[in-house]
Design a protein around this motif. Sequence first.
Motif, mmCIF file in Angstrom:
data_model
loop_
_atom_site.group_PDB
_atom_site.id
_atom_site.type_symbol
_atom_site.label_atom_id
_atom_site.label_comp_id
_atom_site.label_asym_id
_atom_site.label_seq_id
_atom_site.Cartn_x
_atom_site.Cartn_y
_atom_site.Cartn_z
ATOM 1 N N ASN A 1 -4.926 -2.981 -3.304
ATOM 2 C CA ASN A 1 -4.855 -1.525 -3.397
ATOM 3 C C ASN A 1 -5.807 -1.030 -4.461
ATOM 4 O O ASN A 1 -5.909 -1.628 -5.528
ATOM 5 N N GLU B 1 -6.703 1.046 0.578
ATOM 6 C CA GLU B 1 -6.459 -0.391 0.648
ATOM 7 C C GLU B 1 -7.714 -1.054 1.190
ATOM 8 O O GLU B 1 -8.266 -0.631 2.201
ATOM 9 N N TYR C 1 0.836 -1.195 0.000
ATOM 10 C CA TYR C 1 0.000 0.000 0.000
ATOM 11 C C TYR C 1 0.875 1.250 0.000
ATOM 12 O O TYR C 1 0.619 2.199 -0.726
#
Length: 91
Positions: free
Chosen positions: A52, A41, A24
């Motif tokens: 993501n 996320e 992320y």
Amino acid sequence: MMLYRMKLSIERSFESMHDLTKEYEEFRFRLRGKYQKIALEGYCRTCDLRRNVALHYLNYVKRFILVAKNEIRVKCPICKTKDSIIIPYLF
Ligand SMILES: [Zn+2]
């Protein structure tokens, strides 16, 4: 500039509320110049993994604020399943 501040503010709150993955952080870093996109996320129920998602800020505002839901569901970019990724509400 206002959009960029909003993006940063949403991403920061997201950061403080979740235990984020390295993926992320890298994803967010790649999107840093795209001020209309918010890096989020979520969890894909189909892949059974965290994924993501880059959400356009208007979609974000519309889904969370106007619809007043406590989570949003989006299509998974990997398995392509509709509404499979769940992103929790932040504010
Ligand atoms: Zn998936």
